[in-house]
Design a protein around this motif. Structure first.
Motif, PDB file in Angstrom:
ATOM      1  N   VAL A 156      34.883  39.768  43.332  1.00 62.50           N
ATOM      2  CA  VAL A 156      33.992  38.942  42.880  1.00 62.50           C
ATOM      3  C   VAL A 156      32.799  39.615  42.505  1.00 62.50           C
ATOM      4  O   VAL A 156      32.442  40.538  43.349  1.00 62.50           O
ATOM      5  CB  VAL A 156      33.677  37.844  44.005  1.00 62.50           C
TER       6      VAL A 156
ATOM      7  N   LEU B  97      40.991  38.115  44.019  1.00 57.75           N
ATOM      8  CA  LEU B  97      39.601  38.306  43.306  1.00 57.75           C
ATOM      9  C   LEU B  97      38.694  39.361  43.805  1.00 57.75           C
ATOM     10  O   LEU B  97      38.497  39.813  44.782  1.00 57.75           O
ATOM     11  CB  LEU B  97      38.819  36.929  43.659  1.00 57.75           C
TER      12      LEU B  97
ATOM     13  N   THR C 161      44.426  41.978  40.068  1.00 59.05           N
ATOM     14  CA  THR C 161      43.077  41.768  40.400  1.00 59.05           C
ATOM     15  C   THR C 161      42.338  41.287  39.167  1.00 59.05           C
ATOM     16  O   THR C 161      42.484  41.631  38.117  1.00 59.05           O
ATOM     17  CB  THR C 161      42.783  43.272  40.731  1.00 59.05           C
TER      18      THR C 161
ATOM     19  N   ARG D 206      41.213  32.304  36.085  1.00 59.99           N
ATOM     20  CA  ARG D 206      41.819  31.955  37.100  1.00 59.99           C
ATOM     21  C   ARG D 206      42.614  30.441  37.431  1.00 59.99           C
ATOM     22  O   ARG D 206      43.665  30.443  38.129  1.00 59.99           O
ATOM     23  CB  ARG D 206      40.594  31.865  38.259  1.00 59.99           C
TER      24      ARG D 206
ATOM     25  N   TYR E 167      47.709  37.195  43.126  1.00 55.59           N
ATOM     26  CA  TYR E 167      46.341  37.770  42.541  1.00 55.59           C
ATOM     27  C   TYR E 167      45.266  37.890  43.547  1.00 55.59           C
ATOM     28  O   TYR E 167      45.222  36.938  44.432  1.00 55.59           O
ATOM     29  CB  TYR E 167      45.849  36.865  41.354  1.00 55.59           C
TER      30      TYR E 167
ATOM     31  N   TYR F 297      38.854  40.508  38.111  1.00 56.60           N
ATOM     32  CA  TYR F 297      37.283  40.564  38.417  1.00 56.60           C
ATOM     33  C   TYR F 297      36.764  39.405  37.811  1.00 56.60           C
ATOM     34  O   TYR F 297      36.917  38.888  36.677  1.00 56.60           O
ATOM     35  CB  TYR F 297      37.088  41.937  37.665  1.00 56.60           C
ATOM     36  N   TYR F 298      35.921  38.815  38.747  1.00 54.23           N
ATOM     37  CA  TYR F 298      35.459  37.468  38.761  1.00 54.23           C
ATOM     38  C   TYR F 298      34.003  37.126  39.145  1.00 54.23           C
ATOM     39  O   TYR F 298      33.451  37.680  39.846  1.00 54.23           O
ATOM     40  CB  TYR F 298      36.433  36.547  39.734  1.00 54.23           C
TER      41      TYR F 298
END
Length: 214
Positions: free
Chosen positions: A35, A33, A8, A21, A31, A10-11
């Motif tokens: 967001v 995202l 995961t 990424r 993976y 965190y983006y």
């Protein structure tokens, strides 16, 4: 593959997390995202601060654990997928130089460019983590002049970290557009993974701006 084996990320688009990424794409890693709309301040809300108290991305979750700090994330992910060939093995003579240049990013480059950008007076050379800005940058220039990558002919995760960093800092005039830096950054930014993430980021950033404005 179980759900825990997926990463995961965190983006938020057009942030440091984009480099992670790109690395995930280069590794062929599974993976998802998570967001955060930073324009709406979601990174400062309790739900994310419980995951990363600094409210920073990139942050990753994997196998029930959280990993923060960009340098740690790059080392962790590249080691997790050794078959991608982006990390020297523990018994590889280039493992030490690889770790050196990844650590140099967080320990020397970032503090130096932030001081430089903010026009802050650096600490005395004997107390500064990066000696001085010109010395810090000169060491990189000398290493990259041996090229085409930090470790010579072999591209590693360190080059993804650095190539994107040079592209970003040269865009904003924090790092001078020397030929060696420009050519190096282009080797990474012309790759398909970077192009895919950049296109996706542009669309996501536009959506976030619209949502925050509304």
């Amino acid at each position: 593959m179980t759900a825990d084996d997926r990463i995961t990320l965190y983006y938020s688009p057009q942030t440091r997390a984009a480099g992670t990424r790109v690395l995930l794409e280069e590794l062929g890693a599974p993976y998802d995202l998570e967001v955060l709309n930073m324009k709406a301040g979601e990174q400062r809300k309790p739900a994310f601060l419980a995951i990363n108290p600094l409210g920073k991305v990139p942050t990753i979750g994997h196998r029930g654990q959280i990993v923060t700090e960009q340098v740690a994330i790059f080392i962790y992910l590249a080691d997790l997928f050794p078959s991608a060939g982006l990390t020297p093995a523990l018994d590889d003579p280039m493992r030490g130089p690889y770790l050196r240049w990844i650590a140099y990013y967080g320990a020397s480059f970032e503090p130096a460019v932030i001081d430089h950008f903010m026009k802050r007076e650096p600490a005395p050379v004997t107390q500064s983590p990066y000696a001085d800005y010109d010395t810090m940058l000169s060491a990189l220039e000398q290493q990259l002049a041996k090229g085409p990558y930090l470790l010579g002919e072999r591209m590693t995760a360190a080059d993804i970290l650095w190539g994107i960093a040079f592209n970003w800092t040269m865009t904003f005039g924090i790092v001078p557009r020397k030929d060696v830096f420009t050519r190096y950054a282009e080797r990474i930014t012309q790759r398909a993974a970077f192009q895919r993430v950049t296109a996706a980021d542009a669309e996501m950033a536009a959506q976030h701006a619209a949502a925050a404005g509304g």
